[in-house]
Structure formats: C-alpha cells, structure tokens
Design an enzyme around this catalytic site. Structure first.
Site, mmCIF file in Angstrom:
data_model
loop_
_atom_site.group_PDB
_atom_site.id
_atom_site.type_symbol
_atom_site.label_atom_id
_atom_site.label_comp_id
_atom_site.label_asym_id
_atom_site.label_seq_id
_atom_site.Cartn_x
_atom_site.Cartn_y
_atom_site.Cartn_z
ATOM 1 N N HIS A 123 47.279 47.883 42.245
ATOM 2 C CA HIS A 123 48.580 48.377 41.797
ATOM 3 C C HIS A 123 49.443 48.638 43.018
ATOM 4 O O HIS A 123 48.931 49.074 44.048
ATOM 5 C CB HIS A 123 48.409 49.677 40.993
ATOM 6 C CG HIS A 123 49.578 49.985 40.141
ATOM 7 N ND1 HIS A 123 50.680 50.654 40.623
ATOM 8 C CD2 HIS A 123 49.849 49.682 38.852
ATOM 9 C CE1 HIS A 123 51.570 50.761 39.650
ATOM 10 N NE2 HIS A 123 51.088 50.182 38.571
ATOM 11 N N ASP B 44 45.650 47.957 32.605
ATOM 12 C CA ASP B 44 45.418 46.736 31.832
ATOM 13 C C ASP B 44 43.959 46.313 31.771
ATOM 14 O O ASP B 44 43.615 45.396 31.029
ATOM 15 C CB ASP B 44 46.244 45.586 32.430
ATOM 16 C CG ASP B 44 47.723 45.783 32.169
ATOM 17 O OD1 ASP B 44 48.049 46.280 31.079
ATOM 18 O OD2 ASP B 44 48.541 45.459 33.039
HETATM 19 N N1 CMC Z 1 42.242 41.021 43.099
HETATM 20 C C1 CMC Z 1 41.908 40.659 44.344
HETATM 21 N N2 CMC Z 1 42.613 41.007 45.434
HETATM 22 C C2 CMC Z 1 43.721 41.726 45.231
HETATM 23 C C3 CMC Z 1 44.141 42.130 43.971
HETATM 24 C C4 CMC Z 1 43.355 41.762 42.864
HETATM 25 N N3 CMC Z 1 43.692 42.126 41.630
HETATM 26 N N4 CMC Z 1 45.274 42.844 44.072
HETATM 27 C C5 CMC Z 1 45.579 42.871 45.367
HETATM 28 N N5 CMC Z 1 44.628 42.197 46.086
HETATM 29 C C6 CMC Z 1 44.557 42.054 47.540
HETATM 30 C C7 CMC Z 1 45.645 41.108 48.039
HETATM 31 O O1 CMC Z 1 45.183 39.785 48.078
HETATM 32 C C8 CMC Z 1 45.920 41.673 49.398
HETATM 33 O O2 CMC Z 1 44.866 41.283 50.263
HETATM 34 P P1 CMC Z 1 45.176 40.953 51.820
HETATM 35 O O3 CMC Z 1 45.640 42.252 52.404
HETATM 36 O O4 CMC Z 1 43.875 40.468 52.351
HETATM 37 O O5 CMC Z 1 46.251 39.907 51.804
HETATM 38 C C9 CMC Z 1 45.775 43.191 49.208
HETATM 39 O O6 CMC Z 1 44.866 43.329 48.103
HETATM 40 C C10 CMC Z 1 47.088 43.900 48.909
HETATM 41 O O7 CMC Z 1 47.645 43.287 47.754
HETATM 42 P P2 CMC Z 1 49.186 43.054 47.525
HETATM 43 O O8 CMC Z 1 49.356 41.758 46.801
HETATM 44 O O9 CMC Z 1 49.937 43.249 48.801
HETATM 45 O O10 CMC Z 1 49.528 44.253 46.572
HETATM 46 P P3 CMC Z 1 50.860 44.425 45.741
HETATM 47 O O11 CMC Z 1 51.169 45.869 45.721
HETATM 48 O O12 CMC Z 1 51.921 43.512 46.224
HETATM 49 O O13 CMC Z 1 50.443 43.893 44.273
HETATM 50 C C11 CMC Z 1 49.631 43.845 42.072
HETATM 51 C C12 CMC Z 1 50.126 44.733 43.220
HETATM 52 C C13 CMC Z 1 49.451 44.701 40.818
HETATM 53 C C14 CMC Z 1 50.702 42.772 41.751
HETATM 54 C C15 CMC Z 1 48.292 43.176 42.489
HETATM 55 O O14 CMC Z 1 47.324 44.167 42.774
HETATM 56 C C16 CMC Z 1 47.775 42.217 41.440
HETATM 57 O O15 CMC Z 1 48.201 41.049 41.421
HETATM 58 N N6 CMC Z 1 46.844 42.677 40.524
HETATM 59 C C17 CMC Z 1 46.369 41.815 39.457
HETATM 60 C C18 CMC Z 1 47.385 41.768 38.332
HETATM 61 C C19 CMC Z 1 47.414 43.067 37.548
HETATM 62 O O16 CMC Z 1 46.380 43.593 37.162
HETATM 63 N N7 CMC Z 1 48.638 43.539 37.263
HETATM 64 C C20 CMC Z 1 48.856 44.734 36.434
HETATM 65 C C21 CMC Z 1 49.440 45.866 37.203
HETATM 66 S S1 CMC Z 1 49.371 47.429 36.326
HETATM 67 C C22 CMC Z 1 50.326 47.262 34.918
HETATM 68 C C23 CMC Z 1 51.702 46.794 35.138
HETATM 69 O O17 CMC Z 1 52.370 47.162 36.105
HETATM 70 O O18 CMC Z 1 52.172 46.035 34.316
#
Ligand code: CMC
Length: 450
Positions: free
Chosen positions: A328, A384
């Site tokens: 998140h 989720d």
């Molecule tokens: N699985 C594997 N690795 C992950 C995940 C994941 N679900 N989420 C983040 N990472 C890794 C990402 O690859 C990055 O690694 P590195 O530093 O090596 O590049 C690190 O963790 C930081 O991630 P980020 O992409 O910079 O984080 P963000 O704040 O931009 O993204 C997020 C947040 C929710 C989009 C992301 O965690 C994600 O895509 N999660 C899966 C989709 C999901 O479950 N979304 C629902 C969110 S909660 C309900 C809502 O808001 O609707």
C-alpha cells in the site's frame, strides 16, 4: 471555490507557524524564507509549494517548481474526513477508529458521519434512512441503457457508464453551489448506485431485474435485488447482511487515494456529481486500486494448490508479477481493514463451508510476512486480500467485486467532493509539468515524400 458556505467539519482548523526554512540559492546567492506551518490535531507540517515560485534567477523565468510524480509527497488538500497513520496502521473516520465503527455502526450511519462530521442523532438517522430508501428506484430508461450492454461486458464498465448517464436524468445537478440541490443529488447517488449495481449483476446473469424493497435495510435490499428469485420476500442470511454492511463501512473512505483524487479533480471543474463519481469509478476499476480484489482471486486460482505457494512467492520475488492484495502507498504496517476482513472471512466461510482458496491465501500471507523481500519493503496484506473470498462465498462473481467496493466508496467520494467545493483554498485542479519535448522547430510536411 463557488460558495460562501463553510464546511462545519473544517471550520475549526487552525494553522500555526513553526518557523521557516532558509533556502539559499547557490545560482544567485539570494536567500529566501519559506514559512513552515503545522495544522490539525496530528500536527501535519508543511510548506506551501507556491512559496517556491519567487525563487528564480531572472524576472522572466517562471520560478522554481516542485516535481512530484504520483504525488509521493504532496498534500493536494486539507481534509477533516479520514485520518490514516500508515506506519502505525491506524484508520479513523472523523476521529472514530475504524474498528469501533465496524463493530457497532451501520453503513448509512457512517455515510452520514463522513459527510456531516458528527454521528447522526436518532431522528436524523431515521430521516436519512427514509430519504435514501425513498430514492432507490431508477428511471426505466436506465434499465434500457443497461440492456444495451453485451452480457459479458465488465460490470465496472457498465457501472461507470450508467452512473455517468444519470447526470442526463438530473440536469439540475449542475447547480453545485446550492446546498439543497447538492443534498438531494448526494442522497440520490447513495440510494441509486446499489440499484444500478444489482441490475448489472442481473443483466450479467440474464435474470429479470428485481426492484427495490423499501421495507428492507440498505444492505438487505441490495442483496434482495441481486439474489431474489421466486420467493415473495428475500430473506438474507444474518451473517451475510452484517458482513456486507461491515465491508461497506471499511470501504467507505480512504482519504486521498487515486479515485478520490480523481473525483476531487473532476469536481473542481464544477461539473455535476454524477460525472465526478463516474470518474471515481473509472479510477477504482484499475487493478492497482479497487480492481485488486478481483485480481487476488485470479492469482489464487493461478496458484491452484497450497503446495505451489512457495514457487509463486519466488516468482514474485524474481520480478514475475506482484502479490495482489499486498502492499500500500500509505500503510507500511498491517492494513487495519485487512485484520477485520480476515475475521469476517472466517465467519462467512464457517457458514458457507471451507474454501481451498482461503487456505492458499493464509499460506501466502504466512510465507510473505516472514520473507525478507516483503518484510524489507514493508508489504502487508491490504483490504483487498481477503474481501474477494467473502464476496465469492456470498455468491458474487469475481469480476463483480470492485462494484461492491464502488457502492461503499460512493459515500466517501461524495463527502470529499462536497468538502472540496466548500474549501476556499481550492480552485480548478491543474498540475504543472516539466516540459521535456523538442524546442521550437519549423513545420515541414513529410507527406509528400516517398
Ligand atoms: N508484490 C510484490 N512486490 C511489491 C508489491 C506487491 N504487491 N507491492 C510493492 N512491491 C514492491 C515493488 O516492486 C517495489 O520494489 P523495489 O523497491 O524493489 O522496486 C517496492 O515494493 C515498493 O513498491 P512501490 O510500487 O514503490 O509502492 P507504491 O506505493 O507505488 O504502490 C501499490 C502501492 C498498492 C500500488 C502496490 O503495493 C501494488 O501494486 N500492490 C498490489 C495491488 C494491490 O493490492 N492494490 C490494492 C491497494 S489497497 C486498496 C486500494 O487502494 O484500492
């Protein structure tokens, strides 16, 4: 913005000065004082980005911009609605911890709270429930509109189009500066989105639409419109009814996420609320946002059995996809909603029978929470992760899950939309850019060449 009203819930805010930042521009040798302010009971500290604009080398320069793709460190508004402490895993609506609301409140009580800033009194609640119930019917043309979609159209595509279409039924909704007009449109949206959502489910299944039953509660009426067959009155299971109401409470608002920011940005153009909410639904559709609940079940299906969980986690770690329902932007700790949802999943599945996917999900969670990759990145289950299992146990198809999220979030979007309209600091949303394209060049058509 447009009106002279003030939002009761934001009127109490006060900013206090916290000294300033001294910035010395090494390009010019000039120094600047940028005031640092603190505001709110949680003491958020900030500088105004516009204070950077006077920093420039010459008078004809535009001035210093802050560059913040994806708004990683930019507050786009002041809000009194929802508080999140992502490090501690805290979520509160108008000061009330989410755990307490999930324990004791109803969704409509929470919808009122989000918008008005205080819990409703008994007469206020009664009137609100009456008003919402009174407006649950939709125009027959909305039914015809829905019938125009193919049976396999994605339910979120149908929802965002139909809610957008509602603006054509209520042309007076553009009078957004009129509090009474806003009130009626807000009630209409909270009342009609579940009806449209249920009609979408019936359309997907080729079943006749079931009209609202105004003697039922908000949640039970929704379940009735979704699942009633030949029985004269639908009787929902007590567990399902309460579980869905709690899920609606948990999803009702989540401060400035992508869809809420979309609603605020669209609303800042002073368009009607139906158009703004349709934009919010579009943003929620994405797999990184509300669409994640659908993707969790797709992922659990792909994994197939508990014995393949380790391999799947290794694949994620090596960059082959993501663990959906994990991570998140704000929570760097267990999402407090996920804790409640996990308990609910146990209760619902105890009634419907065990589910192998729940076992896979629990194994996935266990492994991920102890794996260095996830621990280092502070990736915890989000709301989720377990919701899809509950929705499926209740009889909703996978691609429909995000629609359930949208029904609940409508209450939050509308509260945020109205707060934005009443906020004197807000204007039409219009970010700046750093232009990186070509400089001026002469047009020379290439169409005559070979
Ligand atoms: N699985 C594997 N690795 C992950 C995940 C994941 N679900 N989420 C983040 N990472 C890794 C990402 O690859 C990055 O690694 P590195 O530093 O090596 O590049 C690190 O963790 C930081 O991630 P980020 O992409 O910079 O984080 P963000 O704040 O931009 O993204 C997020 C947040 C929710 C989009 C992301 O965690 C994600 O895509 N999660 C899966 C989709 C999901 O479950 N979304 C629902 C969110 S909660 C309900 C809502 O808001 O609707």
């Amino acid at each position: 913005m447009a009106t002279t009203e003030t939002s009761p819930a934001t009127a109490a805010k006060s900013t206090s000065s916290q000294g300033s930042l001294e910035i010395r521009d090494t390009r010019t040798g000039k120094s600047y004082n940028v005031p640092v302010a603190t505001e709110g009971v949680e003491g958020d500290t900030f500088v105004k980005a516009m204070e950077l604009r006077p920093i420039k080398q010459s008078d004809d320069e535009f001035g210093l911009l802050s560059y913040d793709p994806a708004f990683m460190n930019t507050a786009s508004c002041k809000s009194a609605i929802t508080f999140i402490d992502g490090d501690k895993g805290i979520l509160r609506y108008r000061g009330y911890p989410i755990e307490q609301l999930a324990e004791g409140a109803t969704f409509l009580e929470v919808a009122w709270l989000l918008r008005k800033g205080e819990l409703p009194s008994a007469p206020e609640y009664k009137q609100f429930v009456h008003d919402v119930t009174y407006h649950t019917y939709v125009h027959k043309n909305i039914e015809r509109f829905l019938e125009g979609f193919r049976y396999d159209a994605h339910p979120m595509s149908m929802l965002l189009s139909s809610v957008g279409a509602l603006s054509s039924f209520y042309p007076q909704a553009h009078r957004i500066s009129d509090p009474e007009q806003r009130n009626i449109e807000i009630i209409r949206l909270i009342a009609k989105v579940p009806t449209i959502a249920a009609f979408i489910l019936r359309h997907m299944r080729g079943l006749p639409f079931v009209y609202p039953d105004n003697d039922l509660s908000y949640t039970e009426n929704f379940l009735s419109m979704c699942f009633r067959m030949t029985e004269p009155r639908y009787k929902a299971s007590e567990t399902f009814k309460r579980a869905l109401d709690i899920l609606f409470i948990l999803h009702a608002d989540h401060e400035q996420n992508a869809s809420t920011s979309a609603v605020r940005a669209i609303g800042s153009t002073q368009v009607d609320p139906y158009s703004a909410i349709a934009g919010g639904i579009a943003a929620l559709f994405g797999p990184l946002h509300g669409g994640a609940n659908e993707q969790v079940l797709v992922m659990l299906n792909q994994i197939g059995t508990k014995s393949k969980v380790n391999q799947f986690v290794d694949d994620v770690k090596s960059g082959k996809g993501k663990l959906m329902g994990f991570g998140h932007r704000v929570y760097k700790n267990y999402d407090p909603r996920a804790r409640i949802v996990k308990k609910l999943a146990d209760q619902v599945l105890a009634e419907t029978g065990s589910d192998e996917d729940l076992e896979i999900a629990m194994e996935l969670e266990k492994i991920a929470l102890s794996d260095e990759y996830f621990v280092k990145r502070k990736l915890y289950p989000n709301v989720d992760f377990y919701t899809g299992l509950i929705y499926r146990a209740m009889g909703f198809p996978t691609e429909y899950f995000t629609v359930l999220f949208a029904i609940a979030r409508t209450a939050g979007w509308l509260s945020q939309w109205e707060e934005m309209l009443l906020d004197k600091d807000q204007k039409i949303a219009r970010p700046r850019q750093i232009y990186i394209g070509p400089g001026e060049r002469k047009y020379n058509s290439k169409l005559n060449g070979k």
